[in-house]
Design a protein around this motif. Structure first.
Motif, PDB file in Angstrom:
ATOM      1  N   PHE A  36      15.850   2.471   1.731  1.00  0.00           N
ATOM      2  CA  PHE A  36      16.937   3.299   1.198  1.00  0.00           C
ATOM      3  C   PHE A  36      16.993   3.144  -0.314  1.00  0.00           C
ATOM      4  O   PHE A  36      16.614   2.119  -0.865  1.00  0.00           O
ATOM      5  CB  PHE A  36      18.274   2.969   1.870  1.00  0.00           C
ATOM      6  CG  PHE A  36      18.782   1.563   1.663  1.00  0.00           C
ATOM      7  CD1 PHE A  36      18.122   0.468   2.200  1.00  0.00           C
ATOM      8  CD2 PHE A  36      19.948   1.339   0.947  1.00  0.00           C
ATOM      9  CE1 PHE A  36      18.609  -0.830   2.012  1.00  0.00           C
ATOM     10  CE2 PHE A  36      20.446   0.052   0.764  1.00  0.00           C
ATOM     11  CZ  PHE A  36      19.767  -1.026   1.304  1.00  0.00           C
ATOM     12  N   CYS A  39      18.588   0.183  -2.172  1.00  0.00           N
ATOM     13  CA  CYS A  39      18.028  -1.145  -1.913  1.00  0.00           C
ATOM     14  C   CYS A  39      17.656  -1.778  -3.254  1.00  0.00           C
ATOM     15  O   CYS A  39      16.933  -1.179  -4.044  1.00  0.00           O
ATOM     16  CB  CYS A  39      16.798  -1.009  -1.025  1.00  0.00           C
ATOM     17  SG  CYS A  39      16.106  -2.578  -0.477  1.00  0.00           S
ATOM     18  N   CYS A  43      12.946  -2.737  -1.149  1.00  0.00           N
ATOM     19  CA  CYS A  43      12.266  -1.437  -1.270  1.00  0.00           C
ATOM     20  C   CYS A  43      11.514  -1.278  -2.590  1.00  0.00           C
ATOM     21  O   CYS A  43      10.340  -0.891  -2.579  1.00  0.00           O
ATOM     22  CB  CYS A  43      13.239  -0.283  -1.081  1.00  0.00           C
ATOM     23  SG  CYS A  43      13.760  -0.093   0.629  1.00  0.00           S
ATOM     24  N   HIS A 129      16.816  -3.761   6.489  1.00  0.00           N
ATOM     25  CA  HIS A 129      15.864  -3.000   7.308  1.00  0.00           C
ATOM     26  C   HIS A 129      14.535  -3.709   7.454  1.00  0.00           C
ATOM     27  O   HIS A 129      14.194  -4.566   6.630  1.00  0.00           O
ATOM     28  CB  HIS A 129      15.642  -1.625   6.672  1.00  0.00           C
ATOM     29  CG  HIS A 129      15.108  -1.702   5.264  1.00  0.00           C
ATOM     30  ND1 HIS A 129      13.772  -1.728   4.977  1.00  0.00           N
ATOM     31  CD2 HIS A 129      15.755  -1.793   4.068  1.00  0.00           C
ATOM     32  CE1 HIS A 129      13.611  -1.815   3.667  1.00  0.00           C
ATOM     33  NE2 HIS A 129      14.801  -1.869   3.093  1.00  0.00           N
TER      34      HIS A 129
HETATM   35 NI    NI Z   1      14.970  -1.801   1.139  1.00  0.00          NI
END
Ligand code: NI
Length: 172
Positions: A36, A39, A43, A129
């Motif tokens: 996302f 993040c 990420c 995640h």
């Molecule tokens: Ni992330």
């Protein structure tokens, strides 16, 4: 054929607003990463590593479509995805969609992500995640996956190996 991999289906919208499914990428490899745009650490680190690996792969990388699938559909609309990726990770095509469609894609790729309170986030939540990039083949089947701990050198090596295994008729 590798057994036990994710099924790899989705029905989402890309960051140009075009509806897409895995079938739109038939004949190409897909490097699929769920995350996302808000993040802060995981990420950006993963997308930077994957971008670096694709750059080092050279012309072979043109056979691979890197996809960034949002697990935060509430904030990551098409415009947010486009702005984030074009500014930071322009190799990636962003995919988002309704909460139900994102759930279906997560399930298909066996990705876990669940919204959780985060006092350090301006909106008060984050979405921890699974940090795994999945490599899907030109026939849509699972080929390999790269956990967060797999370094860039190893990703380059394994992507090159996967590309070299493509039968000639599937490469076009
Ligand atoms: Ni992330």
């Amino acid at each position: 054929m590798v057994g036990g991999g994710p099924v790899g289906t989705f029905s989402l919208t890309d960051h140009f607003g075009k509806p897409v499914t895995e079938k739109d990428f038939a004949g190409r490899f897909m490097l699929v990463y769920f995350g996302f745009t808000h993040c802060r650490v995981v990420c950006p680190r993963s997308l930077k590593k994957l971008t670096g690996a694709l750059e080092r792969l050279g012309p072979g990388a043109s056979a691979i479509t890197p996809l960034f699938v949002s697990v935060d559909p509430q904030r990551d609309n098409i415009e947010v995805m486009k702005r984030y990726l074009e500014a930071n990770f322009p190799r990636f095509l962003g995919l988002t969609g309704s909460a139900a469609k994102i759930e279906a894609a997560k399930k298909s790729f066996r990705v876990f992500a669940e919204r959780r309170a985060d006092p350090n986030d301006p909106d008060g939540y984050a979405v921890p995640h699974t940090a795994i990039a999945y490599l899907m083949g030109p026939d849509g089947s699972y080929r390999d996956h790269f956990a967060d701990v797999v370094d860039e050198d190893a990703v380059v090596r394994r992507l090159a190996a996967a590309l070299s295994k493509v039968p000639a008729q599937a490469a076009g």
